[in-house]
Design an enzyme around this catalytic site. Structure first.
Site, PDB file in Angstrom:
ATOM      1  N   TRP A 130     164.349  34.920  98.723  1.00 57.93           N
ATOM      2  CA  TRP A 130     163.480  35.421  99.587  1.00 57.93           C
ATOM      3  C   TRP A 130     162.192  36.221  98.722  1.00 57.93           C
ATOM      4  O   TRP A 130     161.220  36.645  99.740  1.00 57.93           O
ATOM      5  CB  TRP A 130     164.111  36.416 100.596  1.00 57.93           C
ATOM      6  CG  TRP A 130     165.066  37.226  99.722  1.00 57.93           C
ATOM      7  CD1 TRP A 130     166.386  37.125  99.467  1.00 57.93           C
ATOM      8  CD2 TRP A 130     164.535  38.384  99.157  1.00 57.93           C
ATOM      9  NE1 TRP A 130     166.911  38.037  98.766  1.00 57.93           N
ATOM     10  CE2 TRP A 130     165.803  38.926  98.672  1.00 57.93           C
ATOM     11  CE3 TRP A 130     163.500  39.162  99.035  1.00 57.93           C
ATOM     12  CZ2 TRP A 130     165.668  40.065  97.886  1.00 57.93           C
ATOM     13  CZ3 TRP A 130     163.274  40.344  98.459  1.00 57.93           C
ATOM     14  CH2 TRP A 130     164.669  40.786  97.533  1.00 57.93           C
ATOM     15  N   ASN A 131     162.338  36.726  97.482  1.00 57.55           N
ATOM     16  CA  ASN A 131     161.544  37.578  97.135  1.00 57.55           C
ATOM     17  C   ASN A 131     160.045  37.320  97.116  1.00 57.55           C
ATOM     18  O   ASN A 131     159.150  37.967  97.225  1.00 57.55           O
ATOM     19  CB  ASN A 131     162.019  38.388  95.767  1.00 57.55           C
ATOM     20  CG  ASN A 131     162.174  37.170  94.752  1.00 57.55           C
ATOM     21  OD1 ASN A 131     162.296  36.282  94.816  1.00 57.55           O
ATOM     22  ND2 ASN A 131     162.330  37.901  93.657  1.00 57.55           N
ATOM     23  N   SER A 157     168.093  33.002 103.986  1.00 55.47           N
ATOM     24  CA  SER A 157     168.401  32.659 105.197  1.00 55.47           C
ATOM     25  C   SER A 157     167.432  33.947 105.797  1.00 55.47           C
ATOM     26  O   SER A 157     167.265  33.831 107.259  1.00 55.47           O
ATOM     27  CB  SER A 157     169.662  33.159 105.519  1.00 55.47           C
ATOM     28  OG  SER A 157     170.660  31.959 105.317  1.00 55.47           O
ATOM     29  N   GLY A 206     167.704  32.557  92.159  1.00 53.63           N
ATOM     30  CA  GLY A 206     168.501  33.688  92.732  1.00 53.63           C
ATOM     31  C   GLY A 206     169.423  34.233  91.865  1.00 53.63           C
ATOM     32  O   GLY A 206     169.185  34.463  90.688  1.00 53.63           O
ATOM     33  N   GLU A 228     167.213  29.723  87.644  1.00 55.24           N
ATOM     34  CA  GLU A 228     166.364  30.924  87.219  1.00 55.24           C
ATOM     35  C   GLU A 228     166.962  32.128  88.033  1.00 55.24           C
ATOM     36  O   GLU A 228     167.014  32.282  89.202  1.00 55.24           O
ATOM     37  CB  GLU A 228     164.845  30.639  88.046  1.00 55.24           C
ATOM     38  CG  GLU A 228     164.253  29.502  87.447  1.00 55.24           C
ATOM     39  CD  GLU A 228     163.490  29.734  86.147  1.00 55.24           C
ATOM     40  OE1 GLU A 228     163.519  30.851  85.333  1.00 55.24           O
ATOM     41  OE2 GLU A 228     162.596  28.883  85.490  1.00 55.24           O
ATOM     42  N   CYS A 262     162.272  39.188  89.595  1.00 50.34           N
ATOM     43  CA  CYS A 262     163.302  39.141  88.724  1.00 50.34           C
ATOM     44  C   CYS A 262     162.594  39.390  87.327  1.00 50.34           C
ATOM     45  O   CYS A 262     163.318  39.964  86.299  1.00 50.34           O
ATOM     46  CB  CYS A 262     163.451  37.162  88.489  1.00 50.34           C
ATOM     47  SG  CYS A 262     162.003  36.513  88.484  1.00 50.34           S
TER      48      CYS A 262
END
Ligand code: NAP
Length: 462
Positions: A130-131, A157, A206, A228, A262
């Protein structure tokens, strides 16, 4: 909460989605598989035309798509719009370069003619976070689709509207039915999709947990994955660095995306002789950051994406302090809300700096996914490299020094997928992107990225 848009600024549930049934998933995979049979044969020029069209839709409607992201996961609107523009860039990049990256390569052997050619694999599953709800998906989809693969997306989600928006963009761009589809399903449904014979490979961005789980399911089926995963990247500042620029960049590098990137700089490793000055400047800049509603133009830091992320960060900070770390600023969300009652219903976390982490603190090995910086002092370049490499991760390192010998040491000795000297780590369609160690494997972007999901076929003709 299942699959839903919950505004992280207000806590309001805006829309809830029913997950697809097993039959509906099967139907979509079948449509994708059928679509591939024709799509793989199309010339690059045709695919490029649609990909350029997708870029145009993104650019023309940047504000609309930016708002979707901000409402779902809380990034400042200006940053969301920049993300839409960057997504358009990667579409154009692969539309323009895919044919060169995947052109046949002649190789002289004992054959009369021998060469390698690149062929698409089929249906590729993308499991995305989601980021960066648009960028992560487009950097997967642009090369995958330009190579002649078809994509199915299982997005996080909490960003279903972003997931559906991306499907809409590819459809409106002209891609045939089934070439890119969103599957609204929870993480528990990923293994059953992965084992489906029609799904040939997967890309996941994720957490380590998610990556390991997907790779295990894929491994049992002998299917390729690109992972990743997380990072705890170092930002090293040596005595010769231009300190004002380094501090200003340090703030951006940690705070980008409300601290949830990340490749955000997460550990600041500063040479002893300049550590006091660096620390003072960093604390001052943290104190001046504007936290608030991400839709307002003056806001620099919005809320964290979900209450669960907020909770985990708070537990990590509390544990650090309990283990003996010193808090330089932040660390107290209650005080933040007392000073700004308007933030009460959102997942807001104050910019925080921790230092003097004991050598055995488990936090040294963890990723902090929010606006929390860990500050370390080191004597010299040897100590800086040792500390930089002392985590299980290796995504992207940033090192600041004017000393050419030190630059070479960092370039050659830091264990990471990329090293940036005197600059902030960032992704760029022209440069391969990925990690080593527990940050994952495989590469996205550039020529390397488009060659991950193809069959490199050797051909020998006499
Ligand atoms: P996450 O919980 O792992 O979620 C990422 C995606 O994986 C979501 O679509 C999620 O679905 C799915 N997922 C979760 N558990 C799964 C499982 N057991 N099997 C299959 N799929 C699963 O990660 P996150 O907290 O959203 O994202 C943050 C992490 O991503 C951080 O560690 C960050 O560093 C990393 N990240 C890495 C990069 C990179 O390029 N290396 C870029 C961005 C983020 P649900 O939402 O349905 O759970």
């Amino acid at each position: 909460m299942g699959i839903a848009t919950v505004n992280p600024t207000t806590g309001e549930t805006m829309q809830v989605f029913e997950p697809l049934t097993a039959e509906a998933v099967d139907r979509k995979i079948s449509i994708a598989h059928q679509a591939f049979q024709q799509y793989r044969r199309l010339p690059f020029a045709q695919r490029a035309e649609w990909m350029q069209q997708a870029a145009q839709i993104l650019e023309e409607e940047r504000e609309r798509w930016g708002r979707v992201m901000t409402l779902e996961m809380g990034k400042p609107l200006a940053a969301a719009i920049t993300e839409v523009e960057k997504s358009a860039w990667v579409c154009r990049f692969y539309a323009e370069h895919a044919d060169q990256f995947l052109a046949d390569v002649e190789i002289a052997t004992d054959a009369s003619h021998s060469f390698v050619c690149y062929q698409p694999l089929g249906v590729i599953l993308a499991v995305m976070p989601w980021n960066f709800p648009f960028w992560q998906v487009f950097r997967f989809a642009a090369p995958a689709l330009m190579a002649g693969n078809v994509g199915i997306l299982k997005h996080a989600s909490n960003v279903p509207q972003s997931a559906l928006a991306i499907e809409e963009i590819f459809q409106r761009a002209g891609f045939p039915e089934g070439v890119f589809q969103t599957l609204l399903v929870g993480a528990d449904r990923v293994p059953e999709i992965m084992v489906d014979d029609r799904v040939k490979a997967a890309s996941l961005t994720g957490s380590e947990l998610a990556g390991a789980s997907l790779a295990s399911a894929a491994g049992k089926q002998i299917k390729k994955t690109v992972l990743e995963l997380g990072g705890s990247d170092p930002f090293i500042v040596m005595a010769s660095a231009e300190i004002n620029t380094a501090v200003a960049t340090a703030v951006t590098a940690r705070m980008i995306n409300n601290g949830q990137s990340c490749i955000a700089a997460k550990r600041f490793i500063v040479q002893e002789s300049i550590a006091d000055e660096f620390t003072d400047q960093l604390v001052q800049r943290y104190a001046a950051l504007k936290i608030g509603d991400p839709l307002l133009p003056e806001t620099e830091i919005g809320p964290l994406a979900t209450p669960a992320i907020w909770q985990e960060l708070q537990e990590q900070v509390t544990a650090c302090i309990a283990s003996g770390a010193k808090l330089l600023i932040g660390g107290d969300p209650d005080r933040l809300v007392q000073a700004n009652p308007g933030l009460q219903r959102g997942n807001f976390y104050p910019p925080t700096i921790l230092t003097d982490l004991p050598i055995d603190s488990p936090a040294r090995q963890e990723e902090f996914f929010g606006p929390v910086a860990l500050l370390f002092r080191v004597a010299d370049v040897d100590a800086a490299i040792e500390l930089a490499n002392s985590t299980p991760f290796g995504l992207g390192a940033s090192a600041w020094t004017q000393d050419l010998a030190e630059q070479q040491r960092f370039i050659r000795e830091i264990e990471a997928g990329c090293v940036f000297i005197n600059g902030m780590v960032k992704s760029d369609p022209r440069l391969p992107f990925g990690g080593v160690k527990r940050s994952g494997y495989g590469r996205e972007l550039a020529a390397a990225g488009i060659r991950e999901f193809v069959n490199l076929k050797s051909v020998w003709v006499k």
